[in-house]
Scaffold this active site. Sequence first.
Site, mmCIF file in Angstrom:
data_model
loop_
_atom_site.group_PDB
_atom_site.id
_atom_site.type_symbol
_atom_site.label_atom_id
_atom_site.label_comp_id
_atom_site.label_asym_id
_atom_site.label_seq_id
_atom_site.Cartn_x
_atom_site.Cartn_y
_atom_site.Cartn_z
ATOM 1 N N TYR A 92 0.862 -1.199 0.000
ATOM 2 C CA TYR A 92 0.000 0.000 0.000
ATOM 3 C C TYR A 92 0.888 1.236 0.000
ATOM 4 O O TYR A 92 1.938 1.228 0.661
ATOM 5 C CB TYR A 92 -0.882 -0.030 1.253
ATOM 6 C CG TYR A 92 -2.109 0.861 1.174
ATOM 7 C CD1 TYR A 92 -3.181 0.514 0.357
ATOM 8 C CD2 TYR A 92 -2.184 2.038 1.906
ATOM 9 C CE1 TYR A 92 -4.306 1.318 0.291
ATOM 10 C CE2 TYR A 92 -3.315 2.843 1.843
ATOM 11 C CZ TYR A 92 -4.376 2.483 1.032
ATOM 12 O OH TYR A 92 -5.485 3.279 0.969
ATOM 13 N N ASN A 175 -14.800 5.172 5.326
ATOM 14 C CA ASN A 175 -15.820 4.716 4.380
ATOM 15 C C ASN A 175 -16.952 5.721 4.113
ATOM 16 O O ASN A 175 -17.224 6.024 2.948
ATOM 17 C CB ASN A 175 -16.357 3.360 4.832
ATOM 18 C CG ASN A 175 -15.277 2.285 4.714
ATOM 19 O OD1 ASN A 175 -14.366 2.408 3.892
ATOM 20 N ND2 ASN A 175 -15.340 1.260 5.530
ATOM 21 N N ASN A 201 -22.283 -4.539 -0.830
ATOM 22 C CA ASN A 201 -22.476 -4.930 0.577
ATOM 23 C C ASN A 201 -21.291 -4.533 1.446
ATOM 24 O O ASN A 201 -21.318 -4.743 2.656
ATOM 25 C CB ASN A 201 -22.719 -6.432 0.693
ATOM 26 C CG ASN A 201 -21.549 -7.237 0.157
ATOM 27 O OD1 ASN A 201 -20.940 -6.856 -0.840
ATOM 28 N ND2 ASN A 201 -21.225 -8.327 0.797
ATOM 29 N N ARG A 224 -21.617 -10.187 -5.150
ATOM 30 C CA ARG A 224 -21.324 -11.547 -5.592
ATOM 31 C C ARG A 224 -22.485 -12.453 -5.204
ATOM 32 O O ARG A 224 -23.121 -12.244 -4.165
ATOM 33 C CB ARG A 224 -20.054 -12.064 -4.926
ATOM 34 C CG ARG A 224 -18.813 -11.431 -5.474
ATOM 35 C CD ARG A 224 -17.582 -12.235 -5.153
ATOM 36 N NE ARG A 224 -17.097 -12.012 -3.804
ATOM 37 C CZ ARG A 224 -15.931 -12.458 -3.370
ATOM 38 N NH1 ARG A 224 -15.162 -13.173 -4.159
ATOM 39 N NH2 ARG A 224 -15.529 -12.219 -2.135
ATOM 40 N N GLY A 298 -11.197 0.936 -5.404
ATOM 41 C CA GLY A 298 -10.651 -0.297 -4.852
ATOM 42 C C GLY A 298 -10.550 -1.331 -5.960
ATOM 43 O O GLY A 298 -11.034 -1.116 -7.079
HETATM 44 N N1 LIG Z 1 -9.957 4.724 -2.266
HETATM 45 C C1 LIG Z 1 -10.367 5.004 -1.040
HETATM 46 O O1 LIG Z 1 -10.217 6.095 -0.514
HETATM 47 C C2 LIG Z 1 -11.033 3.918 -0.259
HETATM 48 C C3 LIG Z 1 -11.686 4.212 0.933
HETATM 49 C C4 LIG Z 1 -12.358 3.184 1.597
HETATM 50 C C5 LIG Z 1 -12.325 1.905 1.093
HETATM 51 N N2 LIG Z 1 -11.638 1.674 -0.063
HETATM 52 C C6 LIG Z 1 -11.626 0.340 -0.683
HETATM 53 O O2 LIG Z 1 -12.977 -0.035 -0.874
HETATM 54 C C7 LIG Z 1 -13.090 -1.436 -0.796
HETATM 55 C C8 LIG Z 1 -14.166 -1.790 0.218
HETATM 56 O O3 LIG Z 1 -13.734 -1.362 1.513
HETATM 57 P P1 LIG Z 1 -14.658 -1.652 2.788
HETATM 58 O O4 LIG Z 1 -13.955 -1.229 3.995
HETATM 59 O O5 LIG Z 1 -15.999 -1.105 2.513
HETATM 60 O O6 LIG Z 1 -14.671 -3.238 2.701
HETATM 61 P P2 LIG Z 1 -15.461 -4.368 3.499
HETATM 62 O O7 LIG Z 1 -16.596 -3.799 4.264
HETATM 63 O O8 LIG Z 1 -14.451 -5.184 4.202
HETATM 64 O O9 LIG Z 1 -16.066 -5.217 2.281
HETATM 65 C C9 LIG Z 1 -15.239 -5.861 1.361
HETATM 66 C C10 LIG Z 1 -16.028 -5.988 0.057
HETATM 67 O O10 LIG Z 1 -15.193 -6.510 -0.957
HETATM 68 C C11 LIG Z 1 -15.880 -7.579 -1.599
HETATM 69 N N3 LIG Z 1 -14.902 -8.522 -2.130
HETATM 70 C C12 LIG Z 1 -13.911 -9.141 -1.440
HETATM 71 N N4 LIG Z 1 -13.186 -9.915 -2.269
HETATM 72 C C13 LIG Z 1 -13.769 -9.811 -3.492
HETATM 73 C C14 LIG Z 1 -13.490 -10.369 -4.767
HETATM 74 N N5 LIG Z 1 -12.463 -11.213 -4.963
HETATM 75 N N6 LIG Z 1 -14.283 -10.030 -5.800
HETATM 76 C C15 LIG Z 1 -15.325 -9.194 -5.624
HETATM 77 N N7 LIG Z 1 -15.638 -8.617 -4.453
HETATM 78 C C16 LIG Z 1 -14.858 -8.927 -3.401
HETATM 79 C C17 LIG Z 1 -16.733 -8.183 -0.508
HETATM 80 O O11 LIG Z 1 -17.764 -8.927 -1.097
HETATM 81 P P3 LIG Z 1 -18.187 -10.364 -0.507
HETATM 82 O O12 LIG Z 1 -19.171 -10.092 0.601
HETATM 83 O O13 LIG Z 1 -18.805 -11.012 -1.684
HETATM 84 O O14 LIG Z 1 -16.943 -11.043 -0.007
HETATM 85 C C18 LIG Z 1 -17.239 -6.906 0.170
HETATM 86 O O15 LIG Z 1 -18.293 -6.331 -0.571
HETATM 87 C C19 LIG Z 1 -11.700 -1.956 -0.470
HETATM 88 O O16 LIG Z 1 -11.045 -2.266 -1.660
HETATM 89 C C20 LIG Z 1 -11.041 -0.761 0.181
HETATM 90 O O17 LIG Z 1 -9.640 -0.793 0.110
HETATM 91 C C21 LIG Z 1 -11.006 2.637 -0.749
#
Ligand SMILES: NC(=O)c1ccc[n+]([C@@H]2O[C@H](COP(=O)([O-])OP(=O)(O)OC[C@H]3O[C@@H](n4cnc5c(N)ncnc54)[C@H](OP(=O)(O)O)[C@@H]3O)[C@@H](O)[C@H]2O)c1
Length: 399
Positions: A92, A175, A201, A224, A298
């Site tokens: 990261y 988030n 989700n 998914r 992401g």
């Molecule tokens: N750019 C930014 O500023 C920023 C800020 C916040 C978060 N993010 C990114 O946003 C994403 C979500 O963060 P979060 O904290 O909301 O996550 P989270 O609540 O932990 O949820 C993870 C999500 O990723 C999905 N996922 C996991 N592996 C997957 C795969 N191989 N293919 C498709 N979907 C998959 C999960 O779906 P399932 O339920 O199907 O496993 C779930 O919807 C992450 O990538 C995080 O790094 C980026």
Amino acid sequence: MSFTSNMRLRLVGLRPVIVLRPRQCIGCRSISASSIRRVNRAVVYTENGDPSQVLSALTYDDLPPPPRDTLNIKFLLAPINPADINVIQGVYPAKPSLTSLGEGRSVFVGGNEGLAEVVHVGDGVSGLSSGDWVVMTKPQAGTWSSSSNVRSEDVLKLPRADALTEVHGATMTVNPPTAYNMLHDFAKLKKNDWVVQNGANSAVGQSVIQIAAARGLKTLNLVRSRPDLEDLTRKLKALGGTEVLTYDDLADRALIKTIMNDWTGGKGIRLGLNCVSGKDTSAMARLFGSNAYLVSYGAMSKEPLSLPTSLFIFKNLTSVGFWQSRWYKTHTRQDKENLMETLVDLVAQGKLKEPEHEILSISAHDSDEVAGGKIRDIFTKMSAGQYGKKVLLKFESAK
Ligand SMILES: NC(=O)c1ccc[n+]([C@@H]2O[C@H](COP(=O)([O-])OP(=O)(O)OC[C@H]3O[C@@H](n4cnc5c(N)ncnc54)[C@H](OP(=O)(O)O)[C@@H]3O)[C@@H](O)[C@H]2O)c1
């Protein structure tokens, strides 16, 4: 309050426990006559790698009183976010600094986001007092720990509201702001316009649904496929999601036609939010109308993003990235305070609920070995996929 150096260390089982006597506590509002056992603990690592292998728990002494312009804070709750895993893996862009903890060991303390309570305010700090809730604006602040001395400029005071829980506070800086900014900073949308998102989700996805609903926007939420899809669909709709589909559904041409012609009135969708990438995002892009924005934040599939060139030529698609950390770097303290106020206000109105979550409590009675085992175990379970809940760490520090 601050605790001075004349505290005694006792060994309880294998764990050193700091025993404080009342007269050693400076600035306490109240303290019982019986001694307090405090355990300061942090989730640490010394080398990058798989979190289920490299993380351990480390007990450390109480910190010295905060120097000038610094606060002593006690972390109440801190989430495990997907980016934290990438930080520990060493892939990261934001890196934590080495910290000297527990008999002078140099370690990285995990955790970027979290809710803390101000315990003691150093000289020169204004606008903050003990008992205030604060959140971190400095990245990689080592929130998976019991306590820390932090510069006052590296935290924001969180406005309080009756409905605002510790879970809200602990998950407020990453988030919900990401969801809010992606919904506001790109496509100019009107009431009843559609937004499509994948990973719907996820905690970000849940925020997107609610913030969009509060603005009168409709959301098409892609997830998914899973055995409990009906249950998940019901939950996302209860948050305000308009429709929930799986990525597999996007193979149905008739359904795509219905979405484009009937649901969006022939206009297509003008904002897409992507945290997955890969082929499912290429399929999602078929739902775009003219002048749409695809905002990628992401890449959970770990696959590249590939988009048909025709979307850029004939539909004037704009494909951009969003990083909340960059937003924090490029915005003023006032902007950050305004954003926190807006989000807390949504919580107060009942329009932004806690993410689906579970709390992993580390008891003050656990040895570092047991605590470390519990932490590594949760990472093993999460890495198996479809965990479904945001996990938050809580250190029980006093018994
Ligand atoms: N750019 C930014 O500023 C920023 C800020 C916040 C978060 N993010 C990114 O946003 C994403 C979500 O963060 P979060 O904290 O909301 O996550 P989270 O609540 O932990 O949820 C993870 C999500 O990723 C999905 N996922 C996991 N592996 C997957 C795969 N191989 N293919 C498709 N979907 C998959 C999960 O779906 P399932 O339920 O199907 O496993 C779930 O919807 C992450 O990538 C995080 O790094 C980026």
